[in-house]
Design an enzyme around this catalytic site. Sequence first.
Site, short mmCIF file in Angstrom:
data_model
loop_
_atom_site.label_atom_id
_atom_site.label_comp_id
_atom_site.label_asym_id
_atom_site.label_seq_id
_atom_site.Cartn_x
_atom_site.Cartn_y
_atom_site.Cartn_z
CG ASP A 12 -22.12 -5.83 18.94
OD1 ASP A 12 -21.83 -5.80 17.68
OD2 ASP A 12 -22.83 -5.01 19.43
CG ASP A 131 -19.54 3.76 11.26
OD1 ASP A 131 -20.06 2.96 10.77
OD2 ASP A 131 -19.03 3.70 12.14
#
Lengths: 259, 206
Positions: A12, A131
């Site tokens: 990230d 997702d």
Amino acid sequence: MSVTKRIIPCLDVDNGRVVKGTKFVDIIDAGDPVEVAKKYNDQGADEITFLDITASSSNRKTILNVVENVASQVFIPLTVGGGISSVDDIRLLLNSGADKITINTAAIKNPKLVSDASEAVGSQCIVVAIDAKRKDSSSNNVWEIYTHGGRNATGIDALKWAEEMEKRGAGELLITSMDKDGTKEGFDLELMKEINSKVNIPTIASGGVGTLKDLYEGISIGNADAVLAASIFHFGTYTVQDVKKYLKEKGVNIRTTNE
Amino acid sequence: MKTIAIIDYGMSNLSSVVKATKYVAPNSHVIVSSDFNEIDSADKVIFPGQGAAKNCMLSIFEKNLDNVIRKNANEKPFLGICMGMQVLMDFSEENEGVDCLGIIKGSVRKFKNSSNNIKIPHMGWNKIKKNNEHPIWNGIKDESYFYFVHSYLIEPESDANIIGTTEYGGEFCSVISKKNIVAIQGHPEKSSSAGLKFLKNFIEMK
């Protein structure tokens, strides 16, 4: 022999720095992207994925510098995702040195983006991120896709969406189980199996890795071509070498790096 | 200072090849060019490429690069990468058939998926088996892994030119050499330490 199963650490990136945290909570600085990427490359990572979580759009250009700097020092495929919404965004990232681009929310808002992008830059550069979350959390194998990091339901069936994305030219699918993400209980193997029975493009399993066995099962039961993990690597639970040694002992075709 | 020219015919993202070449050759002058004189006066030439054969050949002709490619492929260390390998052959069956540069005898065909359960494109890490000794292999172990992304493969007429092979639904020629030319189907610029060594060996070729 075929191509090896890939081990992909995911980083990230916020405002040009690698950050780590659990489910976006307690985020702490985890270093310079070049140094972290080098470390994973030295450990034998087969690819590295950067997820840009920079909230402010004015700082979004920093990801281009990150990619430029990493690509000048680390010579394995680099995948970049987070907030990409146009073919122009994709070109900028590729010109900075990214090899593949992950599209998620933008593909749902505008599925044609996937067709346009794969036409413009080639399918091999386009990874569609899915997702997925089980509907009514029952044992029914029905999953719905979510946007915005799992916050917004779309009503779209995950298996049908996977097929449509393949038809539109996605080169790979990055599949994250929202039920499993952050749990360390292992991948949603049923989800992986179902999607792999529907599509012929490579799939990357993500979300829920806690142990080495989880990674093995993603490949051996879920039929994933690659496995992506973040926290087990960042928090030092396992190195990429540990993962590869384990998978090799289990008979998985893995790239060994002993030069 | 030696100059390394990377041929730009508008068909690919050259940033990775440029970055990797600069990394292994910090004391060389690395240029990206589609200019005859610039390429012709370089000490070494890298010919990358991706995309479809037809568009590649069209761009090469549009930019009048065929002559400088032919001339330099005969004169100095010359490295073809991916599509830059395929268009060195006589003919590609991609896009319903495309005449290529004809610098190496042989053709380009698609992976066959009829009998073998393989995914196309061939994308990911795979081994290259050394078939013959060559300076490009200095310090690189046999069966090192390289990164590949392609749907077509080359079939040279002469086995004598094959210096590396890879298994994917059968064995195919993944590295070829003819005099001062070396060409590779995989991407050394994305193949970590083995790939960087390969590029470095090319830079050191005389």
